[in-house]
Write an enzyme that holds these catalytic residues in place. Sequence first.
Site, PDB file in Angstrom:
ATOM      1  N   GLY A  31     -10.264  -3.371  -2.055  1.00  6.98           N
ATOM      2  CA  GLY A  31     -11.262  -4.267  -1.432  1.00  6.98           C
ATOM      3  C   GLY A  31     -12.821  -4.140  -1.761  1.00  6.98           C
TER       4      GLY A  31
ATOM      5  CG  ASP B 191      -1.957   1.010   1.268  1.00 10.07           C
ATOM      6  OD1 ASP B 191      -1.660   2.196   1.628  1.00 10.07           O
ATOM      7  OD2 ASP B 191      -3.197   0.970   0.676  1.00 10.07           O
TER       8      ASP B 191
ATOM      9  CB  THR C 196      -4.048   1.953  -2.124  1.00  8.41           C
ATOM     10  OG1 THR C 196      -3.736   3.622  -1.965  1.00  8.41           O
ATOM     11  CG2 THR C 196      -4.125   1.341  -3.180  1.00  8.41           C
ATOM     12  CG  ASP C 197      -3.602  -2.680   0.808  1.00  6.74           C
ATOM     13  OD1 ASP C 197      -3.637  -3.277  -0.016  1.00  6.74           O
ATOM     14  OD2 ASP C 197      -2.951  -2.725   1.805  1.00  6.74           O
ATOM     15  CB  THR C 198      -9.658  -0.269   2.715  1.00  3.07           C
ATOM     16  OG1 THR C 198      -9.026   1.059   2.603  1.00  3.07           O
ATOM     17  CG2 THR C 198      -8.835  -0.721   4.009  1.00  3.07           C
TER      18      THR C 198
END
Length: 404
Positions: free
Chosen positions: A179, A146, A174-176
């Site tokens: 998702g 991230d 960015t990860d979430t």
Amino acid sequence: MSDTSDTPKALSGIRVIDFSRIVAGPHCTMCLADLGADVIKIEDTGKGDDLRNHKPPHIECDSPYFLSLNRNKQSIAIDMAAPEGRDVILELLSEADVLVENFRTGVMEKFGFGYESLKNRFPKLVYCSISGYGREGSQKSRAAYDPIVQAESGQMATNGSVESGPMRTGLAVTDTQTGHFAVQGILAALFARERSGNGQHIEVPLFDVAVSSLSHYGIRYLLDGTELPRVGNGSNAAQPIGVFPAKDGKLIQVTCASERGFVQFATALGREDLLEDERFATNPKRLENRDALYVIVTETLACDTRDAWLAKLEAAGAPVGAINEIGDALTDPFVGERNLVEHLPHPLVGTVPNLRSPLRMSETPVRPASAPPMLAQHTDQVLGHILGYDEERIAALKESGAVA
């Protein structure tokens, strides 16, 4: 709150085989599980999801990071390199609607579970690949992290101040975000399957998500080549927006993003004169004269305590709020009123905390949360109840090492 455990959920009857680990994939599958999907988390027979161990030594259960991303799932540990393990996975896929994976490019293919290998055998399967930089192209083999994606995409350039330089966000946004985009794609594919009868392949790369999230910073550059400056807690779009200390040193976030908001704010401050001042008459003028406006707002708010100002400003509808530390936020009475914090039974440590899903659905409420699973906690349940294996076959699989 009423008990919704027996109420049909939006994704009741949808089974998800979850090969993902770390953040983006588990966040996606947790959202699906909240909506009622039956999520079976496939982990290796060693330590499982790497995130389980990202913790200080004194915490006996899995890490806070793991707990935040894996509620409402079942865990089974399978050796994907063992033929017997791969057979178990294929049987699970025969009962599945969705597969989610976020391995490096080529890993699923190595074990025979790439999309091209499965699409004819399981034509209704919705297959979601969460990658770092895409499954094709010059960067396809890179692992994504991230903070690095925030740096490379330009997102870090939007954060921080002139003095601090570029800064990443503390949370793995960015990860979430990735998702959430994966959930969006999966739900759309399931809806399309209702009409076509066919599944499809979804790909959601972190880098693509980060670039697409540059919002007006990106569009402004593409329009006229302008790199908007870093403004810390301020704004390039509207003023006054920023952090201001009160008399007691406590901080207030002000966000006057509209003309109405500025009128409410200035009036509650007792500074109606600002509304007549040509320097501040419109938002473009306030942007041009932000430094002078900041001096006035700072001097005015320094005349009373934060709580006294918040009472006046909030009563007038002004767009302001207290800047809370995590502890202040989670113990705020309003968090209790919204039932956002709960404690879930856990077989190892009694209970673990949980931050509830923000979704509220009148007819298909989200699933009441269960604690994130311990590694391989549901192996017997998945093999016995879902696949119908008898005790002898389960014991043989464990003895061979194909499952933990």
